[in-house]
Design an enzyme around this catalytic site. Structure first.
Site, PDB file in Angstrom:
ATOM      1  N   CYS A  94       0.833  -1.209   0.000  1.00 57.22           N
ATOM      2  CA  CYS A  94       0.000   0.000   0.000  1.00 57.22           C
ATOM      3  C   CYS A  94       0.865   1.255   0.000  1.00 57.22           C
ATOM      4  O   CYS A  94       1.528   1.557   0.988  1.00 57.22           O
ATOM      5  CB  CYS A  94      -0.922  -0.066   1.218  1.00 57.22           C
ATOM      6  N   CYS A 151       0.095   3.880   2.617  1.00 54.02           N
ATOM      7  CA  CYS A 151       0.525   3.403   3.946  1.00 54.02           C
ATOM      8  C   CYS A 151       1.996   3.726   4.162  1.00 54.02           C
ATOM      9  O   CYS A 151       2.399   4.174   5.236  1.00 54.02           O
ATOM     10  CB  CYS A 151       0.320   1.896   4.081  1.00 54.02           C
TER      11      CYS A 151
END
Ligand SMILES: [Zn+2]
Length: 147
Positions: free
Chosen positions: A67, A70
């Site tokens: 991600c 993230c």
């Protein structure tokens, strides 16, 4: 009284009222209970923190290695830890490694933030935030809960 789970040995530590949790050390292993940084936890460790943490909120970042947002939020979350401890303990959960724990939280998109107080999720949000936004969101959610 407040109660904290040691991030080094998982022992539950009870602290008398008035004692600064930011300076306290674990009664079992002697490590500091707060280190000014987020702590990566397993699903089982997350449950232990939820069950046994009192007097300090838990701020959980659910992330995954693939991600991009993230990864972008990782240093922001770390900076937020320095400003939020010991009012909050910042935890990180890898949703790829702990899919059951992520599913139990109802995670639909990441990065996802959960604010947990006395074992209960009291606020949640998702999406990339900078450190200032993370701190402001946490303070606002804790104030709303106290009101
Ligand atoms: Zn310890």
């Amino acid at each position: 009284m407040s109660q904290l789970v040691c991030i080094a040995c998982d022992a539950v530590n009870r602290l008398p009222a008035g004692r600064d949790p930011g300076a306290a050390k674990c009664g079992r292993c002697g490590e500091k209970l707060f280190r000014g940084a987020p702590v990566e936890v397993s699903g089982a460790q997350l449950e232990a923190h939820r069950r046994s943490t009192r007097g300090t909120a838990l701020l959980l970042d659910v992330w995954a290695p693939w991600c991009g947002p993230c990864k972008a939020m990782t240093p922001q979350f770390a900076a937020a830890a320095q400003r939020l401890e010991p009012q909050a303990r910042l935890l990180k959960l890898n949703s790829d490694a702990e899919p059951q724990a992520a599913a139990a939280l109802g995670v639909t998109g990441i990065p996802a933030l959960f604010l947990i107080s006395d074992g209960q999720v009291v606020a949640r949000t998702a999406g990339l935030m900078n450190a200032g936004q993370i701190v402001a969101w946490t303070h606002q959610a804790l104030a709303a809960k106290a009101a």
